[in-house]
Scaffold this active site. Structure first.
Site, PDB file in Angstrom:
ATOM      1  N   SER A  87       0.669   5.321  -9.511  1.00 33.05           N
ATOM      2  CA  SER A  87       0.472   5.876  -8.150  1.00 33.05           C
ATOM      3  C   SER A  87       0.522   7.544  -8.435  1.00 33.05           C
ATOM      4  O   SER A  87       0.921   8.172  -7.080  1.00 33.05           O
ATOM      5  CB  SER A  87       1.784   5.430  -7.341  1.00 33.05           C
ATOM      6  OG  SER A  87       1.627   4.017  -7.243  1.00 33.05           O
ATOM      7  N   GLY A  88       0.591   7.848  -9.478  1.00 29.72           N
ATOM      8  CA  GLY A  88       0.794   9.508  -9.461  1.00 29.72           C
ATOM      9  C   GLY A  88       1.903  10.064  -8.879  1.00 29.72           C
ATOM     10  O   GLY A  88       3.022   9.376  -8.995  1.00 29.72           O
ATOM     11  N   LYS A  90       2.832  10.078  -5.932  1.00 30.83           N
ATOM     12  CA  LYS A  90       3.361   9.257  -4.972  1.00 30.83           C
ATOM     13  C   LYS A  90       4.270   8.126  -5.345  1.00 30.83           C
ATOM     14  O   LYS A  90       4.791   7.663  -4.544  1.00 30.83           O
ATOM     15  CB  LYS A  90       2.518   8.595  -4.098  1.00 30.83           C
ATOM     16  CG  LYS A  90       1.428   9.716  -3.401  1.00 30.83           C
ATOM     17  CD  LYS A  90       0.298   8.859  -2.649  1.00 30.83           C
ATOM     18  CE  LYS A  90      -0.644  10.141  -1.860  1.00 30.83           C
ATOM     19  NZ  LYS A  90      -1.932   9.473  -1.405  1.00 30.83           N
ATOM     20  N   ALA A  91       4.291   7.748  -6.516  1.00 33.21           N
ATOM     21  CA  ALA A  91       5.433   6.836  -7.024  1.00 33.21           C
ATOM     22  C   ALA A  91       6.831   7.271  -6.870  1.00 33.21           C
ATOM     23  O   ALA A  91       7.113   8.288  -6.850  1.00 33.21           O
ATOM     24  CB  ALA A  91       5.281   6.601  -8.692  1.00 33.21           C
ATOM     25  N   PRO A  92       7.759   6.235  -6.669  1.00 30.20           N
ATOM     26  CA  PRO A  92       8.970   6.491  -6.119  1.00 30.20           C
ATOM     27  C   PRO A  92       9.718   7.140  -7.296  1.00 30.20           C
ATOM     28  O   PRO A  92      10.699   7.850  -7.271  1.00 30.20           O
ATOM     29  CB  PRO A  92       9.523   5.138  -5.804  1.00 30.20           C
ATOM     30  CG  PRO A  92       8.572   4.094  -6.405  1.00 30.20           C
ATOM     31  CD  PRO A  92       7.304   4.746  -6.429  1.00 30.20           C
ATOM     32  N   ASN A  93       9.465   6.484  -8.479  1.00 30.92           N
ATOM     33  CA  ASN A  93      10.178   7.058  -9.824  1.00 30.92           C
ATOM     34  C   ASN A  93       8.999   7.393 -10.728  1.00 30.92           C
ATOM     35  O   ASN A  93       8.440   6.337 -11.405  1.00 30.92           O
ATOM     36  CB  ASN A  93      11.037   6.117 -10.513  1.00 30.92           C
ATOM     37  CG  ASN A  93      12.304   5.674  -9.270  1.00 30.92           C
ATOM     38  OD1 ASN A  93      13.112   6.543  -9.106  1.00 30.92           O
ATOM     39  ND2 ASN A  93      12.064   4.350  -8.824  1.00 30.92           N
ATOM     40  N   VAL A  95       6.668   8.608 -13.849  1.00 30.10           N
ATOM     41  CA  VAL A  95       6.712   8.357 -15.403  1.00 30.10           C
ATOM     42  C   VAL A  95       5.856   9.485 -15.917  1.00 30.10           C
ATOM     43  O   VAL A  95       4.602   9.729 -15.574  1.00 30.10           O
ATOM     44  CB  VAL A  95       6.367   7.020 -15.579  1.00 30.10           C
ATOM     45  CG1 VAL A  95       6.212   6.842 -17.401  1.00 30.10           C
ATOM     46  CG2 VAL A  95       7.246   5.881 -15.229  1.00 30.10           C
ATOM     47  N   LYS A 110      10.695   8.188 -17.949  1.00 29.95           N
ATOM     48  CA  LYS A 110      10.782   7.842 -16.436  1.00 29.95           C
ATOM     49  C   LYS A 110      11.805   8.511 -15.718  1.00 29.95           C
ATOM     50  O   LYS A 110      13.098   8.502 -16.293  1.00 29.95           O
ATOM     51  CB  LYS A 110      11.095   6.202 -16.415  1.00 29.95           C
ATOM     52  CG  LYS A 110      11.052   5.543 -15.010  1.00 29.95           C
ATOM     53  CD  LYS A 110      11.133   4.229 -14.829  1.00 29.95           C
ATOM     54  CE  LYS A 110      11.031   3.771 -13.499  1.00 29.95           C
ATOM     55  NZ  LYS A 110      11.155   2.341 -13.589  1.00 29.95           N
ATOM     56  N   ASP A 204       9.381  -6.728 -11.273  1.00 24.10           N
ATOM     57  CA  ASP A 204       7.867  -6.460 -10.959  1.00 24.10           C
ATOM     58  C   ASP A 204       7.000  -6.586 -12.078  1.00 24.10           C
ATOM     59  O   ASP A 204       6.101  -5.489 -12.165  1.00 24.10           O
ATOM     60  CB  ASP A 204       7.941  -5.184 -10.468  1.00 24.10           C
ATOM     61  CG  ASP A 204       6.495  -4.983  -9.359  1.00 24.10           C
ATOM     62  OD1 ASP A 204       6.130  -5.712  -9.084  1.00 24.10           O
ATOM     63  OD2 ASP A 204       6.346  -3.711  -9.047  1.00 24.10           O
TER      64      ASP A 204
END
Length: 518
Positions: A87-88, A90-93, A95, A110, A204
């Site tokens: 998600s680039g 916008k990812a919550p965590n 990498v 990460k 997930d």
């Protein structure tokens, strides 16, 4: 040598892998538990997946604590250009990919949000549990960083795209059927291994968690073995793909992981991300062939496809107790692995990463040529002829330092030089070691000479350490890089050896330009 040790990037080399060493004490330190080598399934190679692996034994990696400064350097201060999260930004965590400065080795980092793991002890204990796992079907966790508010995990970096990108985003290339079966088997083996080691929960699981290594072999990301936060959600995907019991109670169970594996099987069958409810409708309506990826153009075994469809249906059962376990997954899929001798990168249609050392990018000097062909006799002749002229300026001694100890030390070096000249390399090692151990003088030439002696005695590990010590004393000395190149080649790290050879040639060229300019 005390002043040099603190700035030296140390490298341990074992079975073609090199590992990060701690550079400094972290604010919070945890004693890492040792790996339990008692495998419950030693007699089940096909289930464990170790027999067919083309990769080097992953147990050679050590789980280490990284400094924040090292990870900042590796990721260009966590530059957005290094983000590899699906998600680039916008990812919550996030990498990141990164390259360790002292090892020329890529890693995946990460980075958790500040509030994700407020208790550093809990974070380190959880990471350490995952860090004990070592398997060729995993992208293994090799370290962590816990510094202030920062919480980071460090894993092996997989250079090829995820399964999701191969299945959903490559318009002009399709993964062949045999490779899809291999993906299913390898991920099942990874899950079975984790379960047998007491880590049955995977958070997930989806096609984005399946990575491909430099050989093209599928690996399961280790990041899913740890939650995104202490109290955070275990599923971030669309609710349509979430195990029904998780929707009821918000807890991940081993059976939830099996359900998610079933969704990955659907992805492999269809080449699309189909909601399980729709897929089950097709399966129950005996419309299995409508489920199959049209890009396969019928190039698959109907019998094998039926086995996988039926397995997916079992995994997606509403009642958790009706789903198979990880051993059942492997037992069902293993007989379908019909092309064990065909390399994965060939079936994927991608070039093998690091297949051969890159050719030097610059013309090489006599020393460079000798190192490139690993001609130790020629290297010896060059080092004898060069003598100590490159040591100028590395030591400035006062009159008071010319003590008896100094005279003894220089006498030891002289004896080492005579032995080196006469090709008595073991004696040279002994005498050069006496000189080095005193520590009053530092000589890059002595380290380079002892490095060559170790190589001629078939000891590439200490040879590499000495070459790195020579670089520590004289950071821009081409000979130090050349000697590292030879030692790395002796350790079968040919890509690293080629990179080091190119660096040496670049430094030599720079030195020659400087000499011409003056």
């Amino acid at each position: 040598m005390g002043c040099c040790q603190s700035s030296l990037f140390r490298r341990r080399v074992r079975e073609n892998h090199h590992h990060p060493e701690k550079q400094q004490q972290q604010p919070y330190h945890h004693q890492l538990p040792h790996r339990n080598n008692n495998n419950n399934n030693n007699n089940l190679n096909q289930i464990d997946g170790e027999k067919e692996s083309a990769t080097v034994d992953p147990s050679s990696f050590t789980f280490s604590e990284f400094s924040l400064s090292d990870l900042k350097a590796a990721t260009n201060n966590f530059s957005s250009e290094y983000i590899v999260s699906e998600s680039g930004e916008k990812a919550p965590n996030l990498v990141y990919k990164g390259r360790l400065q002292n090892q020329k080795r890529w890693i995946a980092v990460k980075k958790f949000s500040k509030a994700a793991w407020p208790d550093p002890k809990q974070f380190v204990e959880e990471a350490s549990g995952v860090g004990k796992l070592r398997h060729p079907r995993l992208a293994n966790l090799i370290g962590y960083c816990c510094d202030g508010d920062e919480r980071l995990l460090v894993a092996e970096f997989m250079p090829n795209d995820t399964l999701a990108k191969h299945l959903f985003h490559w318009e002009n290339q399709t993964i062949e059927w045999a490779m899809r079966l291999r993906v299913a088997l390898y991920i099942a083996q990874a899950l079975h291994y984790c379960t047998s080691e007491g880590r049955p929960l995977y958070h997930d699981l989806n096609a984005y968690r399946v990575l491909f290594d430099e050989e093209g072999d599928p690996r399961l990301s280790c990041f899913g073995l740890m939650k995104n936060s202490r109290d955070g959600k275990s599923y971030s995907t669309n609710l349509a793909y979430t195990p029904p019991e998780y929707l009821r109670n918000g807890r991940v169970t081993p059976e939830s992981v099996i359900y998610s594996f079933g969704t990955v099987l659907l992805d492999l069958l269809s080449g699309k991300h189909i909601p399980p409810s729709h897929a089950l409708d097709m399966i129950q309506g005996k419309n299995n062939m409508l489920l199959m990826d049209s890009h396969l153009e019928g190039k698959f075994s109907t019998e094998e496809a039926t086995v996988v469809v039926n397995l997916a249906s079992k995994c997606l059962q509403y009642e958790p107790r009706e789903r198979p376990n990880t051993k059942d997954l492997v037992t069902t899929l293993a007989p379908l692995h019909t092309k064990p001798d065909v390399r994965s990168h060939i079936m994927l249609g991608i070039p093998k990463q690091e297949e051969a050392p890159s050719t030097p990018q610059r013309p090489l000097s006599a020393m460079g040529e000798a190192c490139s062909r690993m001609d130790l006799t020629a290297i010896h002749q060059i080092l004898v002829a060069t003598h100590y002229r490159d040591d100028e300026g590395t030591n400035e001694l006062s009159f008071q330092e010319w003590t008896q100890q100094m005279r003894d030390m220089l006498e030891a070096r002289k004896r080492g030089d005579y032995a080196f000249r006469d090709k008595d390399f073991k004696t040279a090692i002994d005498n050069y070691s006496q000189f080095i151990d005193v520590g009053t003088m530092v000589s890059p030439t002595v380290f380079a000479r002892r490095s060559l002696c170790y190589l001629l005695c078939d000891q590439p590990d200490p040879a590499l350490r000495d070459a790195m010590q020579a670089q520590c004393v004289y950071p821009d000395w081409p000979t130090a890089f050349y000697m590292q190149s030879v030692a790395l080649a002796k350790l079968d790290m040919h890509k690293d050896a080629a990179d080091m050879l190119n660096e040496a040639a670049a430094l030599e060229e720079k030195k020659q330009r400087g000499a011409r300019g003056s």
